[in-house]
Design a protein around this motif. Structure first.
Motif, PDB file in Angstrom:
ATOM      1  N   ALA A 206     -26.866  17.590 -30.970  1.00 55.12           N
ATOM      2  CA  ALA A 206     -28.069  17.398 -31.782  1.00 55.12           C
ATOM      3  C   ALA A 206     -28.553  18.716 -32.377  1.00 55.12           C
ATOM      4  CB  ALA A 206     -29.171  16.763 -30.942  1.00 55.12           C
ATOM      5  N   VAL A 207     -28.455  19.797 -31.614  1.00 61.29           N
ATOM      6  CA  VAL A 207     -28.870  21.112 -32.111  1.00 61.29           C
ATOM      7  C   VAL A 207     -28.047  21.506 -33.332  1.00 61.29           C
ATOM      8  CG1 VAL A 207     -28.833  23.591 -31.584  1.00 61.29           C
ATOM      9  CG2 VAL A 207     -29.784  21.985 -29.918  1.00 61.29           C
ATOM     10  N   VAL A 208     -26.737  21.415 -33.224  1.00 55.95           N
ATOM     11  CA  VAL A 208     -25.882  21.841 -34.331  1.00 55.95           C
ATOM     12  C   VAL A 208     -26.008  20.880 -35.507  1.00 55.95           C
ATOM     13  CG1 VAL A 208     -23.540  22.473 -35.020  1.00 55.95           C
ATOM     14  CG2 VAL A 208     -24.337  22.995 -32.710  1.00 55.95           C
ATOM     15  N   ASP A 209     -26.195  19.593 -35.237  1.00 48.10           N
ATOM     16  CA  ASP A 209     -26.438  18.643 -36.328  1.00 48.10           C
ATOM     17  C   ASP A 209     -27.682  19.050 -37.127  1.00 48.10           C
ATOM     18  OD1 ASP A 209     -24.277  17.067 -35.654  1.00 48.10           O
ATOM     19  OD2 ASP A 209     -25.461  15.457 -34.736  1.00 48.10           O
ATOM     20  N   GLU A 210     -28.742  19.435 -36.419  1.00 46.00           N
ATOM     21  CA  GLU A 210     -29.992  19.815 -37.088  1.00 46.00           C
ATOM     22  C   GLU A 210     -29.807  21.092 -37.906  1.00 46.00           C
ATOM     23  OE1 GLU A 210     -33.972  19.698 -38.311  1.00 46.00           O
ATOM     24  OE2 GLU A 210     -32.765  18.145 -37.326  1.00 46.00           O
ATOM     25  N   LEU A 211     -29.000  22.015 -37.422  1.00 45.63           N
ATOM     26  CA  LEU A 211     -28.739  23.237 -38.179  1.00 45.63           C
ATOM     27  C   LEU A 211     -27.917  22.941 -39.433  1.00 45.63           C
ATOM     28  CD1 LEU A 211     -27.916  25.776 -35.320  1.00 45.63           C
ATOM     29  CD2 LEU A 211     -30.076  25.495 -36.547  1.00 45.63           C
ATOM     30  N   GLU A 212     -26.951  22.043 -39.307  1.00 51.86           N
ATOM     31  CA  GLU A 212     -26.092  21.718 -40.446  1.00 51.86           C
ATOM     32  C   GLU A 212     -26.819  20.863 -41.486  1.00 51.86           C
ATOM     33  OE1 GLU A 212     -21.690  21.740 -38.272  1.00 51.86           O
ATOM     34  OE2 GLU A 212     -22.717  19.835 -38.621  1.00 51.86           O
ATOM     35  N   ASN A 213     -27.683  19.967 -41.022  1.00 51.36           N
ATOM     36  CA  ASN A 213     -28.415  19.064 -41.923  1.00 51.36           C
ATOM     37  C   ASN A 213     -29.882  19.009 -41.503  1.00 51.36           C
ATOM     38  OD1 ASN A 213     -26.118  17.787 -43.558  1.00 51.36           O
ATOM     39  ND2 ASN A 213     -25.429  17.450 -41.454  1.00 51.36           N
ATOM     40  N   PRO A 214     -30.668  20.011 -41.862  1.00 53.14           N
ATOM     41  CA  PRO A 214     -32.060  20.086 -41.414  1.00 53.14           C
ATOM     42  C   PRO A 214     -32.874  18.893 -41.890  1.00 53.14           C
ATOM     43  CG  PRO A 214     -31.344  22.183 -42.358  1.00 53.14           C
ATOM     44  CD  PRO A 214     -30.285  21.176 -42.683  1.00 53.14           C
ATOM     45  N   GLY A 215     -33.674  18.354 -40.980  1.00 51.15           N
ATOM     46  CA  GLY A 215     -34.577  17.270 -41.328  1.00 51.15           C
ATOM     47  C   GLY A 215     -35.934  17.812 -41.739  1.00 51.15           C
ATOM     48  N   PRO A 216     -36.884  16.933 -42.100  1.00 53.62           N
ATOM     49  CA  PRO A 216     -38.180  17.377 -42.600  1.00 53.62           C
ATOM     50  C   PRO A 216     -39.197  17.672 -41.505  1.00 53.62           C
ATOM     51  CG  PRO A 216     -38.043  14.997 -42.743  1.00 53.62           C
ATOM     52  CD  PRO A 216     -36.707  15.462 -42.224  1.00 53.62           C
ATOM     53  N   ASP A 217     -38.889  17.294 -40.242  1.00 55.07           N
ATOM     54  CA  ASP A 217     -39.885  17.376 -39.170  1.00 55.07           C
ATOM     55  C   ASP A 217     -39.821  18.699 -38.431  1.00 55.07           C
ATOM     56  OD1 ASP A 217     -40.783  14.550 -39.442  1.00 55.07           O
ATOM     57  OD2 ASP A 217     -38.714  14.137 -38.800  1.00 55.07           O
ATOM     58  N   ARG A 218     -40.987  19.211 -38.057  1.00 55.86           N
ATOM     59  CA  ARG A 218     -41.069  20.458 -37.289  1.00 55.86           C
ATOM     60  C   ARG A 218     -40.920  20.220 -35.788  1.00 55.86           C
ATOM     61  NH1 ARG A 218     -43.198  25.289 -39.423  1.00 55.86           N
ATOM     62  NH2 ARG A 218     -42.554  25.437 -41.592  1.00 55.86           N
ATOM     63  N   HIS A 219     -41.225  19.018 -35.335  1.00 55.57           N
ATOM     64  CA  HIS A 219     -41.100  18.694 -33.908  1.00 55.57           C
ATOM     65  C   HIS A 219     -40.254  17.440 -33.788  1.00 55.57           C
ATOM     66  CE1 HIS A 219     -43.223  17.972 -29.755  1.00 55.57           C
ATOM     67  NE2 HIS A 219     -41.959  18.315 -29.634  1.00 55.57           N
ATOM     68  N   ILE A 220     -39.117  17.557 -33.098  1.00 54.43           N
ATOM     69  CA  ILE A 220     -38.215  16.425 -32.932  1.00 54.43           C
ATOM     70  C   ILE A 220     -37.802  16.301 -31.477  1.00 54.43           C
ATOM     71  CG2 ILE A 220     -37.319  16.590 -35.294  1.00 54.43           C
ATOM     72  CD1 ILE A 220     -34.804  17.937 -34.150  1.00 54.43           C
ATOM     73  N   THR A 221     -37.260  15.144 -31.143  1.00 56.15           N
ATOM     74  CA  THR A 221     -36.699  14.935 -29.811  1.00 56.15           C
ATOM     75  C   THR A 221     -35.459  14.068 -29.937  1.00 56.15           C
ATOM     76  OG1 THR A 221     -37.191  14.250 -27.526  1.00 56.15           O
ATOM     77  CG2 THR A 221     -38.050  12.841 -29.292  1.00 56.15           C
ATOM     78  N   VAL A 222     -34.652  14.065 -28.911  1.00 52.74           N
ATOM     79  CA  VAL A 222     -33.441  13.247 -28.872  1.00 52.74           C
ATOM     80  C   VAL A 222     -33.307  12.653 -27.473  1.00 52.74           C
ATOM     81  CG1 VAL A 222     -32.199  14.526 -30.673  1.00 52.74           C
ATOM     82  CG2 VAL A 222     -32.010  15.260 -28.294  1.00 52.74           C
ATOM     83  N   ALA A 223     -32.489  11.624 -27.366  1.00 47.65           N
ATOM     84  CA  ALA A 223     -32.231  10.996 -26.069  1.00 47.65           C
ATOM     85  C   ALA A 223     -30.876  10.311 -26.109  1.00 47.65           C
ATOM     86  CB  ALA A 223     -33.333   9.976 -25.736  1.00 47.65           C
ATOM     87  N   HIS A 224     -30.395   9.937 -24.931  1.00 49.61           N
ATOM     88  CA  HIS A 224     -29.132   9.216 -24.807  1.00 49.61           C
ATOM     89  C   HIS A 224     -29.137   8.004 -25.724  1.00 49.61           C
ATOM     90  CE1 HIS A 224     -26.251   6.454 -22.735  1.00 49.61           C
ATOM     91  NE2 HIS A 224     -25.577   7.572 -22.595  1.00 49.61           N
ATOM     92  N   HIS A 225     -27.999   7.711 -26.324  1.00 52.93           N
ATOM     93  CA  HIS A 225     -27.940   6.678 -27.365  1.00 52.93           C
ATOM     94  C   HIS A 225     -28.082   5.261 -26.815  1.00 52.93           C
ATOM     95  CE1 HIS A 225     -23.872   5.271 -26.288  1.00 52.93           C
ATOM     96  NE2 HIS A 225     -23.622   6.525 -26.019  1.00 52.93           N
ATOM     97  N   GLY A 226     -27.890   5.054 -25.517  1.00 53.21           N
ATOM     98  CA  GLY A 226     -27.946   3.704 -24.971  1.00 53.21           C
ATOM     99  C   GLY A 226     -29.363   3.169 -24.889  1.00 53.21           C
ATOM    100  N   GLY A 227     -29.511   1.867 -24.992  1.00 51.94           N
ATOM    101  CA  GLY A 227     -30.818   1.242 -24.833  1.00 51.94           C
ATOM    102  C   GLY A 227     -31.714   1.424 -26.041  1.00 51.94           C
ATOM    103  N   HIS A 228     -32.962   1.052 -25.875  1.00 55.00           N
ATOM    104  CA  HIS A 228     -33.928   1.136 -26.955  1.00 55.00           C
ATOM    105  C   HIS A 228     -35.319   1.275 -26.348  1.00 55.00           C
ATOM    106  CE1 HIS A 228     -35.060  -3.018 -26.006  1.00 55.00           C
ATOM    107  NE2 HIS A 228     -33.758  -3.258 -25.904  1.00 55.00           N
ATOM    108  N   PRO A 229     -36.280   1.796 -27.085  1.00 59.25           N
ATOM    109  CA  PRO A 229     -37.624   1.930 -26.544  1.00 59.25           C
ATOM    110  C   PRO A 229     -38.240   0.566 -26.265  1.00 59.25           C
ATOM    111  CG  PRO A 229     -37.350   3.203 -28.564  1.00 59.25           C
ATOM    112  CD  PRO A 229     -36.174   2.310 -28.439  1.00 59.25           C
ATOM    113  N   PRO A 230     -39.018   0.448 -25.193  1.00 57.05           N
ATOM    114  CA  PRO A 230     -39.689  -0.820 -24.942  1.00 57.05           C
ATOM    115  C   PRO A 230     -40.714  -1.099 -26.025  1.00 57.05           C
ATOM    116  CG  PRO A 230     -40.497   0.887 -23.447  1.00 57.05           C
ATOM    117  CD  PRO A 230     -39.341   1.477 -24.194  1.00 57.05           C
ATOM    118  N   ALA A 231     -40.970  -2.374 -26.277  1.00 54.78           N
ATOM    119  CA  ALA A 231     -41.937  -2.759 -27.310  1.00 54.78           C
ATOM    120  C   ALA A 231     -43.352  -2.347 -26.918  1.00 54.78           C
ATOM    121  CB  ALA A 231     -41.851  -4.256 -27.526  1.00 54.78           C
TER     122      ALA A 231
END
Length: 231
Positions: A206-231
């Motif tokens: 995720a770190v290198v992805d952000e360096l290669e393709n910077p997004g617009p947000d100043r504060h970001i987070t990442v997590a394991h790809h499995g599952g989804h946030p509860p409603a």
């Protein structure tokens, strides 16, 4: 790119070095003792695209010299700050972060700070920081979480810095590189079972992805790809 990684022998920093060099980037592996290996870091063979440099994150002069480049390596295009202190030292962390932002701003270099989960909003109450939520931060590690909050405040208060603050999820430990993850902004990501985790290897992706393709947000987070946030 030429990517400078501060804290290059640590759990996260060593994996960012490996991920960046595996993608063909040149890496300046900056640490106080560049010849040492962190017990949680992978043992890597000598890589011609990785240049170890002895630099402390709080040494503005040495940091500037390293980032400007030399006969042995080119100037840095980006800086990744992964420094942590054991035991936690909030004053040092905030001060070192300010130093890195100061130097990078003068040189026109983007900074990616790998910070703490405590600076995120709680998924159950967006008015509550994770650092203040006992469901995620028990009393014995609250000082660690508070240091991450102070570090983010340092970034936000710096007028001239081009930075992004990456908060990991609640659990970050060595593991498998899947190359996949979920991305969010300022709220802790959890799966359907309420777990919030990622491997250090996928965090490095995720770190290198952000360096290669910077997004617009100043504060970001990442997590394991499995599952989804509860409603």
């Amino acid at each position: 790119m030429t990517i400078a990684v501060l804290g290059a022998t640590g759990m996260v920093g060593s994996r960012v070095v490996d991920e960046a060099s595996a993608r063909g980037h040149r890496v300046l592996a900056l640490s106080r003792k560049p010849g040492s290996e962190h017990p949680e870091g992978p043992r890597r063979p000598q890589d011609p695209d990785v240049t170890p440099v002895a630099v402390g994150a709080d040494d503005a002069h040495a940091l500037r010299e390293a980032l400007m480049g030399s006969a042995s390596h080119g100037a840095a295009d980006a800086v990744v700050l992964t420094v942590r202190t054991v035991p936690v030292d909030e004053g040092f962390l905030a001060g070192a972060t300010r130093t890195v932002l100061d130097v990078a701003a003068r040189l026109g270099i983007r900074v990616l700070v790998v910070g703490g989960a405590g600076a995120l909003r709680s998924p159950g109450d967006r008015g509550l920081l994770v650092a203040d939520d006992p469901a995620y931060v028990p009393a014995e590690i609250r000082a660690v979480a508070a240091a991450g909050v102070a570090q983010l405040r340092t970034c936000r208060s710096h007028a001239g810095a081009d930075y992004v603050y990456l908060s990991p999820p609640a659990l970050l430990e060595p593991g498998e590189r899947t190359g996949r993850y979920r991305r969010g902004t300022d709220t802790l990501l959890v799966d359907a079972d309420g777990r919030s985790r990622i491997s250090a290897e996928d965090l490095a992706v995720a770190v290198v992805d952000e360096l290669e393709n910077p997004g617009p947000d100043r504060h970001i987070t990442v997590a394991h790809h499995g599952g989804h946030p509860p409603a």
